[in-house]
Design an enzyme around this catalytic site. Structure first.
Site, PDB file in Angstrom:
ATOM      1  N   HIS A 304     -21.792   5.269  52.421  1.00  0.00           N
ATOM      2  CA  HIS A 304     -21.021   5.463  53.646  1.00  0.00           C
ATOM      3  C   HIS A 304     -21.602   4.581  54.730  1.00  0.00           C
ATOM      4  O   HIS A 304     -22.818   4.390  54.789  1.00  0.00           O
ATOM      5  CB  HIS A 304     -21.080   6.937  54.081  1.00  0.00           C
ATOM      6  CG  HIS A 304     -20.033   7.282  55.080  1.00  0.00           C
ATOM      7  ND1 HIS A 304     -20.208   7.085  56.410  1.00  0.00           N
ATOM      8  CD2 HIS A 304     -18.784   7.765  54.913  1.00  0.00           C
ATOM      9  CE1 HIS A 304     -19.104   7.451  57.041  1.00  0.00           C
ATOM     10  NE2 HIS A 304     -18.221   7.864  56.156  1.00  0.00           N
ATOM     11  N   ASP A 361     -15.468  12.099  49.246  1.00  0.00           N
ATOM     12  CA  ASP A 361     -14.496  11.862  48.175  1.00  0.00           C
ATOM     13  C   ASP A 361     -15.033  12.179  46.790  1.00  0.00           C
ATOM     14  O   ASP A 361     -14.265  12.225  45.836  1.00  0.00           O
ATOM     15  CB  ASP A 361     -14.045  10.394  48.204  1.00  0.00           C
ATOM     16  CG  ASP A 361     -13.269  10.082  49.470  1.00  0.00           C
ATOM     17  OD1 ASP A 361     -12.418  10.898  49.826  1.00  0.00           O
ATOM     18  OD2 ASP A 361     -13.532   9.044  50.094  1.00  0.00           O
TER      19      ASP A 361
HETATM   20  N1  ACO Z   1     -22.113   1.508  44.648  1.00  0.00           N
HETATM   21  C1  ACO Z   1     -23.043   0.524  44.507  1.00  0.00           C
HETATM   22  N2  ACO Z   1     -23.569  -0.157  45.534  1.00  0.00           N
HETATM   23  C2  ACO Z   1     -23.143   0.145  46.768  1.00  0.00           C
HETATM   24  C3  ACO Z   1     -22.194   1.141  46.997  1.00  0.00           C
HETATM   25  C4  ACO Z   1     -21.676   1.841  45.891  1.00  0.00           C
HETATM   26  N3  ACO Z   1     -20.760   2.805  46.051  1.00  0.00           N
HETATM   27  N4  ACO Z   1     -21.952   1.232  48.333  1.00  0.00           N
HETATM   28  C5  ACO Z   1     -22.729   0.310  48.926  1.00  0.00           C
HETATM   29  N5  ACO Z   1     -23.463  -0.349  47.976  1.00  0.00           N
HETATM   30  C6  ACO Z   1     -24.477  -1.383  48.205  1.00  0.00           C
HETATM   31  C7  ACO Z   1     -23.840  -2.737  48.484  1.00  0.00           C
HETATM   32  O1  ACO Z   1     -23.674  -3.486  47.291  1.00  0.00           O
HETATM   33  C8  ACO Z   1     -24.868  -3.367  49.412  1.00  0.00           C
HETATM   34  O2  ACO Z   1     -25.948  -3.782  48.632  1.00  0.00           O
HETATM   35  P1  ACO Z   1     -26.870  -5.053  49.088  1.00  0.00           P
HETATM   36  O3  ACO Z   1     -27.317  -4.765  50.488  1.00  0.00           O
HETATM   37  O4  ACO Z   1     -27.969  -5.062  48.087  1.00  0.00           O
HETATM   38  O5  ACO Z   1     -25.958  -6.253  49.010  1.00  0.00           O
HETATM   39  C9  ACO Z   1     -25.355  -2.179  50.255  1.00  0.00           C
HETATM   40  O6  ACO Z   1     -25.172  -1.023  49.421  1.00  0.00           O
HETATM   41  C10 ACO Z   1     -24.595  -1.971  51.564  1.00  0.00           C
HETATM   42  O7  ACO Z   1     -23.202  -1.962  51.252  1.00  0.00           O
HETATM   43  P2  ACO Z   1     -22.108  -2.354  52.302  1.00  0.00           P
HETATM   44  O8  ACO Z   1     -20.829  -2.604  51.589  1.00  0.00           O
HETATM   45  O9  ACO Z   1     -22.632  -3.442  53.209  1.00  0.00           O
HETATM   46  O10 ACO Z   1     -22.029  -1.017  53.150  1.00  0.00           O
HETATM   47  P3  ACO Z   1     -20.872  -0.615  54.127  1.00  0.00           P
HETATM   48  O11 ACO Z   1     -21.458   0.315  55.112  1.00  0.00           O
HETATM   49  O12 ACO Z   1     -20.190  -1.826  54.650  1.00  0.00           O
HETATM   50  O13 ACO Z   1     -19.836   0.112  53.149  1.00  0.00           O
HETATM   51  C11 ACO Z   1     -18.682   1.746  51.901  1.00  0.00           C
HETATM   52  C12 ACO Z   1     -19.644   1.478  53.076  1.00  0.00           C
HETATM   53  C13 ACO Z   1     -17.451   0.859  52.017  1.00  0.00           C
HETATM   54  C14 ACO Z   1     -18.234   3.203  51.965  1.00  0.00           C
HETATM   55  C15 ACO Z   1     -19.421   1.465  50.567  1.00  0.00           C
HETATM   56  O14 ACO Z   1     -20.550   2.305  50.457  1.00  0.00           O
HETATM   57  C16 ACO Z   1     -18.514   1.623  49.343  1.00  0.00           C
HETATM   58  O15 ACO Z   1     -17.817   0.674  48.985  1.00  0.00           O
HETATM   59  N6  ACO Z   1     -18.500   2.840  48.700  1.00  0.00           N
HETATM   60  C17 ACO Z   1     -17.605   3.106  47.570  1.00  0.00           C
HETATM   61  C18 ACO Z   1     -16.221   3.452  48.065  1.00  0.00           C
HETATM   62  C19 ACO Z   1     -16.162   4.829  48.705  1.00  0.00           C
HETATM   63  O16 ACO Z   1     -16.644   5.810  48.168  1.00  0.00           O
HETATM   64  N7  ACO Z   1     -15.517   4.859  49.870  1.00  0.00           N
HETATM   65  C20 ACO Z   1     -15.310   6.128  50.620  1.00  0.00           C
HETATM   66  C21 ACO Z   1     -16.119   6.141  51.880  1.00  0.00           C
HETATM   67  S1  ACO Z   1     -15.934   7.657  52.730  1.00  0.00           S
HETATM   68  C22 ACO Z   1     -14.395   7.543  53.428  1.00  0.00           C
HETATM   69  O17 ACO Z   1     -13.912   6.541  53.834  1.00  0.00           O
HETATM   70  C23 ACO Z   1     -13.676   8.740  53.464  1.00  0.00           C
END
Ligand code: ACO
Length: 426
Positions: A304, A361
């Site tokens: 998140h 979720d």
């Molecule tokens: N699985 C694996 N790696 C992940 C995940 C994940 N679910 N989420 C983040 N990371 C990693 C990224 O690869 C990145 O790694 P790095 O720094 O080594 O390159 C790091 O964690 C940071 O990720 P970002 O994408 O920069 O984080 P951001 O805050 O922009 O994204 C998000 C948050 C979009 C929710 C992300 O965690 C994600 O894609 N999660 C999966 C989708 C999901 O569950 N979305 C629902 C969110 S809650 C909602 O909207 C209701």
């Protein structure tokens, strides 16, 4: 002197005021930055940018705190109803008994959808995603319920119309997609009961309301009711800032929520758990894929932008998921996969180092499956829940004395001035 920060560029110092929120959160007010310095700020994904000052929702991502109008979401999930939480978010205070009754009457009065809208549903291709349909239909509502005269009238009537009709429209879309007869709202039923009845009642099998299901749906919607300036809420505020009507702003919010990185994650989680099961139930290969930088796969329902600890909503959802399945005597194999996946991920260094925990979720899809909601409607369920949040944020932005149309800037890195070359000389 009021608190401020000083930035210095080429020996010249500029002072910028500091703003402190009621929970001690700090911001640097850069609203005069460009005018005084010529600079803008650059913040991809707005990770460090506050777009507004708001009284609605407080989150502490490090401590896992979520409160609506100051009230912890744990207390609302336990003791409140979705309808009461909607009132709280939109009006800024809990209702008295009379106020809640009056609100119920208004919701009942506005629950029907114009009959002509039925034909719209019938003409969408069968394979249409319910989120695309919902976004279009909410926008189309404006054509059926045109402009009202005053902003107050607009807010009160339009808000109630939307809150009430969205349930009817979602259930109608489901019934029509299945070729079933549409079930109309009934004034004797409460908000969540009415929705369940419109979804699942058929002339041959009357729907029997179960208190555990009704409570689980109330909790599901309360947990989704607002989440401050997330992607879809920011879409509502930004689109709304052009002073479009509320229906158009909400329609934009629904479109934004659809994405799998946002509200679409609840559907994506179930699809991921199904894929794991179909591949023999081995979890480690999926953990490895999620950690692999060359693989776009991510663990859905994990991570998140704000929460760097367990999402408080996921904790509550997990508890109600266990309760509901036990009460309904359902053994869902996906729940076992989800729990095992969570256990492995939370012990893995990658997820620990990246502060990746289950978000709302992760368990919500299993609750929705138990209620009987089809997977492609999960994000519609999220949208119904988030509607009061979008409305209260839109309303707050309309009342903001410092309101401005949303218009970010950019740093241009394209070609410098280049003369046009006629086609025959290129
Ligand atoms: N699985 C694996 N790696 C992940 C995940 C994940 N679910 N989420 C983040 N990371 C990693 C990224 O690869 C990145 O790694 P790095 O720094 O080594 O390159 C790091 O964690 C940071 O990720 P970002 O994408 O920069 O984080 P951001 O805050 O922009 O994204 C998000 C948050 C979009 C929710 C992300 O965690 C994600 O894609 N999660 C999966 C989708 C999901 O569950 N979305 C629902 C969110 S809650 C909602 O909207 C209701």
């Amino acid at each position: 002197m009021a608190e401020h920060v000083t930035i210095t560029y080429n020996g010249t110092a500029f002072e910028l005021p500091v703003i402190t929120g009621s929970e001690g959160e700090k911001a640097i007010d850069i609203s005069t930055l460009r005018q005084n310095t010529g600079f803008i700020t650059l913040d991809p994904g707005y990770a460090n940018t506050g777009s507004c000052i708001s009284d609605i929702t407080f989150m502490d991502g490090e401590k896992g705190v979520l409160r609506y109008r100051g009230i912890p979401v744990e207390q609302l999930a336990e003791y409140s109803s979705f309808k009461e939480t909607v009132y709280l978010l939109i009006n800024g205070k809990l209702p008295t008994t009379d106020e809640l009754n009056e609100f119920s009457i208004l919701l009942n009065d506005h629950s029907l959808v114009h009959e002509d809208m039925k034909s719209f549903y019938q003409n969408f291709p069968r394979a249409s995603h319910p989120m695309g349909i919902l976004s279009s239909m909410v926008n189309a509502l404006r054509s059926f319920y045109p402009e009202l005269q005053t902003l107050e009238e607009e807010i009160n009537i339009t808000v109630t119309r939307l809150l009430s009709k969205i349930r009817t429209m979602a259930a109608m879309s489901y019934k029509i997609s299945r070729g079933h007869q549409v079930v109309y709202p009934r004034s004797g039923l409460l908000y969540c009961e009415n929705f369940l009845n419109m979804m699942f009642h058929t002339p041959v099998r009357p729907y029997k309301l179960d208190r555990a299901v009704v409570k689980a749906l109330n909790v599901f919607w309360i947990l989704h009711a607002d989440h401050e300036q997330n992607c879809s809420t920011s879409a509502v505020r930004l689109v709304g800032s052009g002073r479009v009507n509320l229906f158009a702003a909400i329609s934009a919010g629904i479109a934004a929520l659809w994405g799998p990185l946002h509200g679409g994650a609840n559907q994506a989680v179930i699809e991921m758990l199904n894929t794991i099961t179909e591949n023999g139930g081995r979890i480690q290969p999926f953990i490895d894929k999620a950690k692999d930088k060359n693989d776009p796969f991510r663990l859905m329902g994990f991570g998140h932008r704000v929460y760097k600890t367990y999402d408080p909503r996921a904790k509550i959802m997990k508890k109600w998921c266990d309760k509901l399945l036990a009460k309904l005597n359902i053994k869902d194999p996906l729940l076992d996969v989800a729990k095992e996946l969570e256990e492995i991920a939370l012990k893995d260094d990658y997820f620990i180092d990246h502060h990746l925990y289950p978000n709302v979720d992760f368990y919500s899809g299993i609750v929705l499956r138990a209620i009987g909601i089809p997977t492609n409607m999960f994000t519609v369920m999220f949208a119904i829940g988030r509607l009061p949040g979008w409305i209260s944020q839109w309303k707050e932005s309309m009342d903001d004395p410092n309101w401005k149309i949303g218009r970010p800037r950019q740093i241009y890195t394209g070609p410098n001035k280049t003369d046009y070359i006629p086609i025959n000389k290129r």
